[in-house]
Design an enzyme around this catalytic site. Structure first.
Site, mmCIF file in Angstrom:
data_model
loop_
_atom_site.group_PDB
_atom_site.id
_atom_site.type_symbol
_atom_site.label_atom_id
_atom_site.label_comp_id
_atom_site.label_asym_id
_atom_site.label_seq_id
_atom_site.Cartn_x
_atom_site.Cartn_y
_atom_site.Cartn_z
ATOM 1 N N ASP A 151 -1.725 10.788 -2.462
ATOM 2 C CA ASP A 151 -2.032 9.707 -3.395
ATOM 3 C C ASP A 151 -2.213 10.202 -4.821
ATOM 4 O O ASP A 151 -1.966 9.481 -5.786
ATOM 5 C CB ASP A 151 -3.275 8.944 -2.939
ATOM 6 C CG ASP A 151 -2.951 8.155 -1.687
ATOM 7 O OD1 ASP A 151 -2.998 8.739 -0.582
ATOM 8 O OD2 ASP A 151 -2.596 6.972 -1.818
ATOM 9 N N GLN A 187 -3.184 2.659 9.688
ATOM 10 C CA GLN A 187 -1.831 2.772 9.116
ATOM 11 C C GLN A 187 -0.920 3.622 10.006
ATOM 12 O O GLN A 187 0.290 3.435 10.018
ATOM 13 C CB GLN A 187 -1.892 3.392 7.711
ATOM 14 C CG GLN A 187 -2.498 2.508 6.648
ATOM 15 C CD GLN A 187 -3.985 2.748 6.495
ATOM 16 O OE1 GLN A 187 -4.673 3.099 7.450
ATOM 17 N NE2 GLN A 187 -4.484 2.561 5.290
ATOM 18 N N ASN A 229 -5.286 12.543 -0.168
ATOM 19 C CA ASN A 229 -4.499 11.724 0.762
ATOM 20 C C ASN A 229 -5.499 10.999 1.664
ATOM 21 O O ASN A 229 -6.718 11.190 1.562
ATOM 22 C CB ASN A 229 -3.520 12.592 1.567
ATOM 23 C CG ASN A 229 -2.509 11.744 2.336
ATOM 24 O OD1 ASN A 229 -1.897 10.837 1.764
ATOM 25 N ND2 ASN A 229 -2.348 12.004 3.618
ATOM 26 N N LYS A 230 -4.985 10.188 2.544
ATOM 27 C CA LYS A 230 -5.828 9.360 3.413
ATOM 28 C C LYS A 230 -6.921 10.167 4.106
ATOM 29 O O LYS A 230 -6.677 11.287 4.547
ATOM 30 C CB LYS A 230 -4.921 8.676 4.435
ATOM 31 C CG LYS A 230 -5.608 7.808 5.461
ATOM 32 C CD LYS A 230 -6.469 6.713 4.851
ATOM 33 C CE LYS A 230 -5.672 5.824 3.901
ATOM 34 N NZ LYS A 230 -6.549 4.881 3.162
ATOM 35 N N ARG A 243 -6.728 -0.503 -7.453
ATOM 36 C CA ARG A 243 -7.197 0.586 -6.572
ATOM 37 C C ARG A 243 -7.179 1.869 -7.401
ATOM 38 O O ARG A 243 -6.259 2.076 -8.195
ATOM 39 C CB ARG A 243 -6.300 0.741 -5.327
ATOM 40 C CG ARG A 243 -6.382 -0.438 -4.362
ATOM 41 C CD ARG A 243 -5.585 -0.167 -3.086
ATOM 42 N NE ARG A 243 -6.252 0.782 -2.210
ATOM 43 C CZ ARG A 243 -5.644 1.380 -1.171
ATOM 44 N NH1 ARG A 243 -4.352 1.140 -0.923
ATOM 45 N NH2 ARG A 243 -6.307 2.215 -0.403
ATOM 46 N N ARG A 298 0.843 -1.184 0.000
ATOM 47 C CA ARG A 298 0.000 0.000 0.000
ATOM 48 C C ARG A 298 0.886 1.245 0.000
ATOM 49 O O ARG A 298 2.100 1.140 0.115
ATOM 50 C CB ARG A 298 -0.921 0.004 1.225
ATOM 51 C CG ARG A 298 -0.122 -0.296 2.505
ATOM 52 C CD ARG A 298 -0.679 0.309 3.716
ATOM 53 N NE ARG A 298 -0.588 1.753 3.648
ATOM 54 C CZ ARG A 298 0.533 2.455 3.888
ATOM 55 N NH1 ARG A 298 1.679 1.853 4.178
ATOM 56 N NH2 ARG A 298 0.523 3.773 3.808
ATOM 57 N N GLY A 299 0.232 2.421 -0.115
ATOM 58 C CA GLY A 299 1.002 3.659 -0.220
ATOM 59 C C GLY A 299 1.289 3.911 -1.686
ATOM 60 O O GLY A 299 1.704 3.003 -2.423
ATOM 61 N N ALA A 300 1.072 5.149 -2.110
ATOM 62 C CA ALA A 300 1.106 5.447 -3.548
ATOM 63 C C ALA A 300 2.417 5.011 -4.227
ATOM 64 O O ALA A 300 2.378 4.288 -5.242
ATOM 65 C CB ALA A 300 0.834 6.935 -3.752
HETATM 66 O O1 MRU Z 1 -4.816 3.284 1.757
HETATM 67 P P1 MRU Z 1 -3.334 3.487 1.798
HETATM 68 O O2 MRU Z 1 -2.704 2.966 3.042
HETATM 69 O O3 MRU Z 1 -2.653 2.980 0.543
HETATM 70 O O4 MRU Z 1 -3.163 5.070 1.812
HETATM 71 C C1 MRU Z 1 -1.879 5.616 1.820
HETATM 72 C C2 MRU Z 1 -1.850 7.079 1.983
HETATM 73 O O5 MRU Z 1 -2.855 7.761 2.003
HETATM 74 C C3 MRU Z 1 -0.493 7.702 2.047
HETATM 75 O O6 MRU Z 1 -0.488 8.835 2.863
HETATM 76 C C4 MRU Z 1 -0.090 8.120 0.620
HETATM 77 O O7 MRU Z 1 -0.219 7.049 -0.259
HETATM 78 C C5 MRU Z 1 1.282 8.630 0.576
HETATM 79 S S1 MRU Z 1 2.464 7.327 0.735
HETATM 80 C C6 MRU Z 1 4.036 7.906 0.570
#
Ligand code: MRU
Length: 346
Positions: free
Chosen positions: A237, A196, A247-248, A92, A51-53
């Site tokens: 993201d 997270q 973002n989240k 996703r 996970r994470g962009a």
């Molecule tokens: O749902 P996730 O855990 O993939 O969401 C991740 C985030 O929102 C992070 O803050 C974002 O991807 C930046 S990661 C360097």
């Protein structure tokens, strides 16, 4: 300085598949899974094993190689292989890095699987290098604009080594500041519903020896308004051309509080997270996840029968609330009109 990124590999090519650090079981267990087919990779992406962009971008690029190897094994034609690659691309919707990573590797399918693996590895290596640059640019910018003492930093979700190929974006900035002796403590928002922040960011910070306080998401705006925070640093993201930043879920509350008290809200992200095709954030697709993630806890229903769940995984912070966007190429003061779209044109 020894740091955890020396021994944590979020995503790694294993010769015939992708070795992923299983982020669903951290911090209790440090386990890896190897995915060798498209179904396994799509499932791992949807369940947030990876996970994470930026990490999704790397996984997507290697996913093209996985589809090619599976196509060979199972005798798929080009159309079936293309459909499999598209499934990875669409696993996703919000982080643009996933589609961008897939597209970058897919452009080399005609050159064979070794070329695709090499391109995916380049995506990975560039991410680590980019994160180091983001860390340095971000730390310089923050140091010049905050009190001359160790800082109290707030972050939301996990934008660390676990969300990238190593080091991290927002946490890369924090690591760099820590290396310079400029971090007093980090407030890590727990990040409902999948934690997270509490599980992953806190794990990274503890391992790096950075003092860390986990707080409920609902506490974050109040912590900022009480004057307990000097700067907030978050990841992204997808960032539209005008600087609107997905973002989240929960990031907007942090941004509003920062604007209310006049402290910087810093977004740290690689340029690959910028989507210049989108003029503004209202065009960013927001993933809606299973309502059970908010209706239940640990497999036990917490909300009463009859209640429905609403579970958007991301929100969009308007550009006017983004004080600075730090990428590997430098810093844009977005709220002052230095948008990614304008930077790309000049
Ligand atoms: O749902 P996730 O855990 O993939 O969401 C991740 C985030 O929102 C992070 O803050 C974002 O991807 C930046 S990661 C360097």
């Amino acid at each position: 300085m020894g740091d955890m990124t020396d021994d944590v590999r979020t995503v790694e090519w294993a010769g015939d598949g992708l070795r992923l650090l299983d982020q669903t079981v951290l911090p209790g267990r440090v386990e890896h899974v190897v995915v060798r087919d498209v179904e396994g990779l799509v499932d791992a992406i949807r369940r947030l094993v990876v996970r994470g962009a930026p990490a999704l971008g790397v996984a997507g690029a290697f996913g093209v190689a996985i589809a090619m190897l599976q196509a060979e094994r199972e005798g798929w034609d080009d159309a079936a292989r293309g459909a499999a690659i598209a499934r990875v691309r669409e696993a996703r919707p919000t982080a643009v890095n996933l589609a961008a990573g897939v597209d970058r590797a897919a452009a080399l399918v005609g050159k064979g699987v070794d070329a695709v693996v090499a391109e995916a590895q380049a995506v990975l290596d560039e991410d680590v290098r980019g994160n180091r640059a983001i860390g340095a640019f971000g730390a310089d910018w923050i140091t010049a604009r905050t009190p001359d003492r160790p800082l109290r930093i707030l972050t939301h979700c996990n934008a660390g080594a676990l969300a990238t190929a190593g080091w991290g974006t927002a946490l890369g900035v924090v690591r760099e500041l820590h290396g310079r002796g400029r971090v007093e403590k980090v407030y890590a928002d727990e990040t409902r519903p999948l934690l997270q922040g509490a599980r992953l960011t806190a794990w990274e910070l503890v391992r790096a020896g950075i003092p860390c306080l986990v707080q409920a998401d609902g506490a974050a705006p109040s912590t900022v308004l009480r004057g307990l925070v000097d700067v907030a640093v978050i990841g992204a993201d997808r960032i539209a051309a005008n600087g609107d930043t997905a973002n989240k879920i929960g990031s907007v509350g942090v941004a509003l509080a920062c604007a209310a008290v006049g402290i910087p809200l810093v977004v740290a992200a690689p340029w690959s997270t910028v989507d210049l095709a989108l003029a503004s954030g209202d065009r960013i697709p927001i993933e809606e996840r299973d309502p059970d993630e908010v209706l239940a806890w640990g497999g036990t229903r917490t909300a009463p029968g009859g209640a429905e769940g609403f579970n958007p995984a991301f929100d969009v912070t308007p550009a006017r609330l983004v004080t600075a966007l730090v990428t590997e190429t430098g810093v844009l003061e977005v709220a002052k009109g230095e948008t990614p779209g304008r930077a790309a044109r000049t």
